[in-house]
Design an enzyme around this catalytic site. Sequence first.
Site, short mmCIF file in Angstrom:
data_model
loop_
_atom_site.label_atom_id
_atom_site.label_comp_id
_atom_site.label_asym_id
_atom_site.label_seq_id
_atom_site.Cartn_x
_atom_site.Cartn_y
_atom_site.Cartn_z
N HIS A 297 -2.13 -4.22 4.79
CA HIS A 297 -1.81 -3.73 6.26
C HIS A 297 -3.29 -3.40 6.94
O HIS A 297 -4.35 -3.01 6.35
CB HIS A 297 -0.92 -2.41 6.33
CG HIS A 297 -1.58 -1.06 5.96
ND1 HIS A 297 -2.37 -0.48 6.63
CD2 HIS A 297 -1.58 -0.69 4.76
CE1 HIS A 297 -2.50 0.73 5.92
NE2 HIS A 297 -2.42 0.41 4.85
N ASP B 207 0.39 3.78 1.82
CA ASP B 207 0.52 4.33 3.09
C ASP B 207 1.90 4.43 3.74
O ASP B 207 2.77 4.05 3.53
CB ASP B 207 -0.30 3.31 4.21
CG ASP B 207 -0.55 3.88 5.57
OD1 ASP B 207 0.49 4.54 6.13
OD2 ASP B 207 -1.81 4.00 5.81
N CYS C 10 -6.08 -0.15 6.93
CA CYS C 10 -5.63 0.47 5.71
C CYS C 10 -7.08 1.26 5.46
O CYS C 10 -8.29 0.89 5.27
CB CYS C 10 -5.84 -0.81 4.60
SG CYS C 10 -5.53 -0.09 2.83
N CYS D 98 0.89 -1.18 0.07
CA CYS D 98 -0.05 -0.04 -0.02
C CYS D 98 1.09 1.16 -0.01
O CYS D 98 1.92 1.28 0.61
CB CYS D 98 -0.93 0.06 1.28
SG CYS D 98 -2.14 1.43 1.26
N ARG E 163 2.88 4.88 6.38
CA ARG E 163 3.48 4.22 7.60
C ARG E 163 3.99 2.95 7.21
O ARG E 163 4.18 2.05 8.24
CB ARG E 163 2.28 4.13 8.73
CG ARG E 163 1.70 5.54 8.99
CD ARG E 163 0.67 5.18 9.64
NE ARG E 163 -0.50 4.96 8.93
CZ ARG E 163 -1.85 4.72 9.05
NH1 ARG E 163 -2.22 4.83 10.35
NH2 ARG E 163 -2.53 4.16 8.31
#
Length: 215
Positions: A99, A45, A102, A43, A47
């Site tokens: 993750h 993302d 999400c 992803c 993080r």
Amino acid sequence: MSHSIDHLFANNKAWSERMQAEDPEFFSRLVAQQSPEYLWIGCSDSRVPANQIIGLAPGEVFVHRNVANVVVHTDLNALSVIHYAVEMLRVKHILVVGHYGCGGVKAALNDNRTGLTDNWLRHVQDVRDRHTERLAQIDDADARLDRLCELNAIHQVVNVCQTSVLREAWQRGQNVTVHAWCYSLDNGLVNNLGLSANSRNEALELYRSAVERLA
């Protein structure tokens, strides 16, 4: 406006100096070759940094990221990355990594409008709709979201295994395995979802058992 990112140049300089102090040959090795054994499909993302999560240095992981770690057969970007990783770099493992928590999967699960991204997340909603009854049995909203994150990662592994790139690689006897993982922001650990396939047929067979194991 430029002053707002000046610290990034300072960070970059400090990182470069630190790497050279720790390993004087680090950058010369990177320039000489790129030979990762792993392709990470994850992803976007911020993080979820691929290298750091699995403790590998730059040059050791080839990476493709998009919203909700989706692999679509019409996405030339993802297909090109997979092709380059398999055909040119000869990676041995493709890691499809979702993750928990999400945001993209959450929007797909709850039919939240996000604008243009709605079209992309329709692919995740296809996974949701395929498992409507299973998801409906989970009362806790966070647990339901996490389950769809897992199901989505498992489903995307099957999509990877059905690409012409992987099918041709396996047909010629190339050793490459596709895995389904899900990463936890809570503790930084990766959860193996029980699907590691070395062929299209194996992926389809293991898909069912991997999904049942989540129940």
